[in-house]
Write a protein that holds these residues in place. Sequence first.
Motif, short mmCIF file in Angstrom:
data_model
loop_
_atom_site.label_atom_id
_atom_site.label_comp_id
_atom_site.label_asym_id
_atom_site.label_seq_id
_atom_site.Cartn_x
_atom_site.Cartn_y
_atom_site.Cartn_z
N VAL A 12 0.84 -1.20 0.00
CA VAL A 12 0.00 0.00 0.00
C VAL A 12 0.88 1.26 0.00
CG1 VAL A 12 -1.75 1.29 1.29
CG2 VAL A 12 -1.97 -1.18 1.07
N GLU A 33 10.80 2.70 5.48
CA GLU A 33 10.46 1.32 5.86
C GLU A 33 11.42 0.87 6.94
OE1 GLU A 33 8.16 -1.22 5.39
OE2 GLU A 33 9.55 -2.21 6.79
N GLN A 42 2.88 -8.15 5.98
CA GLN A 42 1.70 -8.77 5.35
C GLN A 42 1.90 -9.08 3.86
OE1 GLN A 42 -2.25 -7.08 6.80
NE2 GLN A 42 -0.86 -5.37 7.00
N THR A 43 2.44 -8.09 3.16
CA THR A 43 2.54 -8.24 1.70
C THR A 43 3.42 -9.41 1.28
OG1 THR A 43 2.31 -5.84 1.57
CG2 THR A 43 3.10 -6.95 -0.41
N ASN A 46 1.66 -13.27 2.12
CA ASN A 46 0.25 -13.55 1.84
C ASN A 46 0.11 -14.73 0.88
OD1 ASN A 46 0.59 -12.52 -0.74
ND2 ASN A 46 -0.29 -10.54 -0.23
N VAL A 49 -2.71 -14.32 -4.17
CA VAL A 49 -3.87 -14.46 -5.06
C VAL A 49 -4.28 -13.08 -5.59
CG1 VAL A 49 -6.29 -15.18 -5.23
CG2 VAL A 49 -4.69 -16.46 -3.78
N VAL A 171 10.08 4.93 11.91
CA VAL A 171 9.52 6.18 12.42
C VAL A 171 9.19 6.00 13.90
CG1 VAL A 171 7.58 7.80 12.24
CG2 VAL A 171 8.63 6.85 10.16
N ALA A 373 -6.39 -2.03 5.94
CA ALA A 373 -6.14 -2.41 4.53
C ALA A 373 -6.00 -3.93 4.46
CB ALA A 373 -4.90 -1.71 4.00
N ALA A 377 -6.23 -6.08 -0.33
CA ALA A 377 -5.48 -4.84 -0.56
C ALA A 377 -4.30 -5.06 -1.50
CB ALA A 377 -5.00 -4.26 0.76
N THR A 379 -4.20 -7.20 -4.13
CA THR A 379 -4.82 -7.19 -5.46
C THR A 379 -5.16 -5.77 -5.88
OG1 THR A 379 -5.89 -9.29 -4.93
CG2 THR A 379 -6.83 -8.03 -6.76
#
Length: 405
Positions: A12, A33, A42-43, A46, A49, A171, A373, A377, A379
Amino acid sequence: MFDFAIVGGGIVGLSTGLALGKRYPHARILVLEKESQWAFHQTGNNSGVIHSGIYYKPGSFKAKFCRDGSRSMVEFCQEHGIDHEVCGKVIVATEEQELPRLENLYKRGLENGIKVQKISPEAVKEIEPHVKCVGGIRVFSTGIVNYKQVCLKYAELIQQQGGELRLNTKVLKISPSGQNQVLETNNGSFETRFVINCAGLHSDRIAKLGRVEPQAKIVPFRGEYYELTPEKRYLVKTLIYPVPNPDFPFLGVHFTRMIDNSVHAGPNAVLSLKREGYKKTDFNLGDFAEVITYPGFWKLAAKHADEGIQEIIRSFSKAAFTRSLQKLIPEVQAQDLVPTHAGVRAQALMNDGSLVDDFLIVPGHNSIHVCNAPSPAATSSLEIGTAIVAQIPQQSHLETVVTTM
Ligand SMILES: Cc1cc2nc3c(=O)[nH]c(=O)nc-3n(C[C@H](O)[C@H](O)[C@H](O)COP(=O)(O)OP(=O)(O)OC[C@H]3O[C@@H](n4cnc5c(N)ncnc54)[C@H](O)[C@@H]3O)c2cc1C
């Protein structure tokens, strides 16, 4: 001094960086990051799909972004040579009593403008010969991809547009400085006109650092997967899903052929005792205390104790996990399954115990906070990035000035 600083280098944050660079080609854009790689949480963990958008409430952001996003994701992969496949999937009812829910899902698919087809058990067998069911739906636009690869491409394009990317930069504090904000990190301070919070599992905390009350707390739910042993991969050709529980569409273990040809089974959903807790033994006192002192958690637990207990049993008992999978493919045996990675979902939970279902984007002072999100998210990332940028008040100082001679 930056025009925009994005906190979080998941899909995202990076898609937002990309969309910002397109909207404001002269803007100074920074992505921060905390990990040493993009898409680490998460990304990067996963199911890979490209969802079609069949499940989501018609009219919701999820439904719209997913339908459009599945198309734009495939186009993006085609344009940039990223491995992907639009292999389609089947959703199957394994008991007669699931047929009315399957029918509702079919109607929802049509309402959402998705190409779906009701198919008989025999037709399911032509696609997935090892599945046993009493009826099914074929969804044509579902695909598979490795979202880490997508993120690496997003990052490369942001850099090409002139954006600045910083890994290993966490951060820690956000302080106002006149009209601007200063992001204090473990790696120096950065001043920016506008902050975009895409911090996933920590998005509620970053919102608070930015003096925004997100009205929902992130509760981490771990999704654990098994993988079929290579000699049993033939059991699954594409993607095989059960009929979902309408209250929890993310529950219900399923089979997914990944883009590297491995076949994953899962994920389940169990409360994680640490926000980034990928192992059953991971525990963080602060994270755990935050969950158990949150009234919303106890209201959710009271309402859905049965589902929660089933998920915990499936987490600790391979036999129970296997039994759930056998409903779809009776031939699967426990020895065909080996544990593989896990992912942790950042699920926003309201104080009244309701799960925030749709994407939640909260505006702040010179800032925007992506406070929920969930899937799909990844996709929908290109659509979400564009939608976030559209919510940023117009930055007239960054508009291209066209001069005529
Ligand atoms: C098990 C599982 C399966 C899923 N399957 C699918 C699927 O098949 N298809 C699909 O479309 N979606 C799927 N999803 C959903 C999808 O992966 C997520 O919705 C999406 O990855 C969210 O992206 P994100 O950028 O918001 O979060 P993340 O990828 O978690 O990125 C947030 C980033 O912010 C960083 N960060 C946090 N705090 C700070 C800080 N203080 N300073 C700097 N950086 C910080 C983190 O390190 C992290 O990299 C799945 C999710 C899970 C967990």
